[in-house]
Design a protein around this motif. Structure first.
Motif, PDB file in Angstrom:
ATOM      1  N   VAL A   1       5.817  -5.066   3.523  1.00  0.00           N
ATOM      2  CA  VAL A   1       6.501  -4.646   4.741  1.00  0.00           C
ATOM      3  C   VAL A   1       5.442  -4.572   5.833  1.00  0.00           C
ATOM      4  O   VAL A   1       4.454  -3.846   5.700  1.00  0.00           O
ATOM      5  CB  VAL A   1       7.185  -3.276   4.567  1.00  0.00           C
ATOM      6  CG1 VAL A   1       7.766  -2.788   5.888  1.00  0.00           C
ATOM      7  CG2 VAL A   1       8.284  -3.361   3.510  1.00  0.00           C
TER       8      VAL A   1
ATOM      9  N   ALA B   1      10.227   0.731   9.796  1.00  0.00           N
ATOM     10  CA  ALA B   1       9.530   0.025   8.711  1.00  0.00           C
ATOM     11  C   ALA B   1       9.377   0.935   7.501  1.00  0.00           C
ATOM     12  O   ALA B   1       9.532   0.507   6.358  1.00  0.00           O
ATOM     13  CB  ALA B   1       8.162  -0.446   9.197  1.00  0.00           C
TER      14      ALA B   1
ATOM     15  N   ALA C   1      10.688   0.503   3.741  1.00  0.00           N
ATOM     16  CA  ALA C   1       9.737   0.544   2.632  1.00  0.00           C
ATOM     17  C   ALA C   1      10.211   1.521   1.565  1.00  0.00           C
ATOM     18  O   ALA C   1      10.197   1.224   0.365  1.00  0.00           O
ATOM     19  CB  ALA C   1       8.350   0.937   3.139  1.00  0.00           C
TER      20      ALA C   1
ATOM     21  N   TYR D   1       2.523  -1.589   2.095  1.00  0.00           N
ATOM     22  CA  TYR D   1       2.678  -1.345   3.519  1.00  0.00           C
ATOM     23  C   TYR D   1       1.312  -1.361   4.172  1.00  0.00           C
ATOM     24  O   TYR D   1       0.354  -0.793   3.644  1.00  0.00           O
ATOM     25  CB  TYR D   1       3.389  -0.005   3.754  1.00  0.00           C
ATOM     26  CG  TYR D   1       3.629   0.244   5.224  1.00  0.00           C
ATOM     27  CD1 TYR D   1       4.367  -0.664   5.974  1.00  0.00           C
ATOM     28  CD2 TYR D   1       3.092   1.360   5.867  1.00  0.00           C
ATOM     29  CE1 TYR D   1       4.562  -0.471   7.326  1.00  0.00           C
ATOM     30  CE2 TYR D   1       3.299   1.567   7.229  1.00  0.00           C
ATOM     31  CZ  TYR D   1       4.028   0.638   7.952  1.00  0.00           C
ATOM     32  OH  TYR D   1       4.203   0.835   9.301  1.00  0.00           O
TER      33      TYR D   1
END
Ligand SMILES: Nc1nc2c(ncn2[C@@H]2O[C@H](COP(=O)(O)OP(=O)(O)OP(=O)(O)O)[C@@H](O)[C@H]2O)c(=O)[nH]1
Ligand SMILES: [Mg+2]
Lengths: 139, 323
Positions: free
Chosen positions: A11, A23, A27, A39
């Motif tokens: 991500v 985001a 995630a 991430y």
């Protein structure tokens, strides 16, 4: 899919926007659906994102973008991926992307675009479907 | 040419995608994993393997970034394996160590791989060891393994490291207590990070008194270093200590240390394979089902049952002349 396999997703947040709540929600949802989510944090350049996707050997690259620079950043990412032989990675984009831009993005190699109305369940379902059918095709 | 052979050939030519693919093969325990390791094993032995462990949030990843900066100043290359726990509920994982290593992300002399522990302590140790071998064979001068210190599996993972750096930080309550059993024993270098926070000095004092009389298996006296990972302060000293430790081990019989590490690895693979082998043999026998039923019906206890099963398996391939 082999039993030991997990879907790996990067991500990433390209561009200069300064918050990553969206985001992180994505995630977390993907992790809760049993995926391994890498991430990388805010303000990533296309080079950084593609290099991370390559080293992590991810199945999926999920790009979250709000800044409005999607028409330059997203093709830059898919372009680098093609150069490095990574066309087999499923690239998805989410965030604020006008409908009229979608056909052009798909032409550049973005598999699909998810607007703000998409639920995380839909996203999970979509990714599973794509990755599993790919695995079947390989068999 | 097999798939594994092709990947290894490309990896040795510097193809990072091939390295990444090989890492996935061992991570997933795919059938090609053993072939891959056996082909690349002759290319290993170059990297210095550094283990970094400590409680969650003490600044391990931030410190790794700065430490890699020091290594890169000497123009040496670094592979990083960052292990994070798998969620026991979903089986998924959030792997966030890269957030703190952004300055390394496009450095061609650095390769970072995030790994989830996948809930099986033996499994993560095995996969991590193999991942380290791959990065070593890929030509990295250093391989750094970061794990959060949460238990036996981390101690097992750290066995592969030639030097173990245990990180602490003030603000964990009783910091020394926060080190789980075993961690105090495996550390060659102890770092008190976040030493910009006042109470850090107290942690240093506590740590030094706990370590006062200790020496490691190699006869090394553990060192304590203070750092501020966010600014990089003290990281040069940490690097020095890592190199000092390396010299110490090399000058005092690294062969013995190496032998111990190799023996340990052979034993753990043997244990795994022996267990698998025995299970496979047993599952095919009728006796196995009978014994399960007998134990279920309280006619036998499970220990006696296992002894009987083992006796049966080990006695099977009778050589001539034996009773
Ligand atoms: N004040 C201060 N904060 C620090 C220092 N080093 C790290 N931090 C902060 O501590 C937090 C955790 O840092 P990480 O490097 O992610 O810690 P970690 O040990 O790798 O964490 P996990 O991998 O989750 O176990 C971050 O917000 C860092 O900015 C330091 O020396 N001083
Ligand atoms: Mg970390």
């Amino acid at each position: 899919m082999e039993s030991g396999m997990k879907i790996r997703v990067l991500v990433a947040k390209p561009g200069l926007d300064s918050h990553d709540r969206g985001a992180k929600v994505v995630a977390r949802a993907l992790r809760d659906a049993g995926m391994e989510v890498i991430y990388t944090g805010l303000r990533q350049t296309p080079e950084q994102i593609v290099e991370a996707a390559l080293q992590e050997d991810v199945d999926v690259l999920a790009l979250s973008i709000l800044s409005g620079a999607h028409m330059t950043l997203l093709p830059a990412i898919t372009g680098l991926m093609e150069e490095r032989g990574m066309s087999d990675v499923l690239v998805l984009a989410g965030g604020i992307i006008p409908k009229e831009d979608i056909p052009m993005l798909k032409e550049c190699g973005i598999a699909d675009v998810f607007g703000p109305g998409t639920t995380t369940d839909e996203l999970v379902h979509y990714i599973r479907g794509k990755i599993e059918s790919e695995a079947k095709n390989l068999e | 040419m097999t798939h594994a052979e092709k990947l290894i050939r490309n990896m040795l030519k510097g193809d990072k995608r091939a390295t990444a693919r090989l890492l996935s093969i061992v991570e997933n325990g795919l059938p090609q994993a053993q072939e891959a390791i056996s082909l690349l094993y002759p290319h290993t032995g170059n990297a210095h393997i550094v283990g970094i462990t400590g409680p969650s949030g003490v600044g391990k990843s931030t410190l790794v970034e700065k430490l890699v900066g020091e290594i890169r100043k000497k123009d040496q290359t670094v592979g990083i394996v960052a292990v994070d726990p798998t969620s026991p509920f979903s089986g998924g994982a959030f792997l966030g160590d890269r957030i703190r290593m952004q300055s390394l992300s496009t450095d061609q002399g650095v390769f970072i791989r995030s790994m989830a522990s996948r809930g099986n302590p033996g499994g993560v140790a095995r996969a991590t060891k193999d991942a380290v071998k791959i990065l070593d064979a890929a030509g990295m001068d250093f391989v750094i393994v970061e794990t959060v210190g949460a238990g036996q599996s981390e101690v097992e993972v750290m066995r592969i490291a030639e030097v173990v750096v245990v990180i602490l930080a003030p603000g964990l309550g009783d910091e020394i207590q926060a080190l789980k059993a075993g961690q105090m024993e495996i550390g060659d270098i102890f770092v008190v990070n976040k030493s910009d926070i006042e109470s850090a000095d107290r942690v240093v004092v506590d740590l030094k008194s706990t370590l006062a009389m200790k020496t490691t298996k190699d006869g090394w006296r553990p060192e304590v270093v203070k750092t501020i990972a966010t600014t990089g302060a003290g990281v040069d000293e940490l690097m020095e200590k890592i190199l000092e430790h390396k010299e110490y081990v090399e000058s005092t019989g690294s062969e013995k240390t190496r032998r111990r590490r190799v023996q340990n690895e052979i034993e753990s693979i043997l244990r795994e394979k022996a267990a698998e082998h025995v299970m496979r043999l047993l599952e095919e026998t009728i006796q196995f089902n009978e014994i399960v039923e007998a134990v279920g019906a309280l006619k036998k206890d499970p220990y006696t049952a296992v002894d009987e099963l083992l006796l049966n398996v080990t006695a099977k391939p009778k050589k001539e002349g034996e009773a």
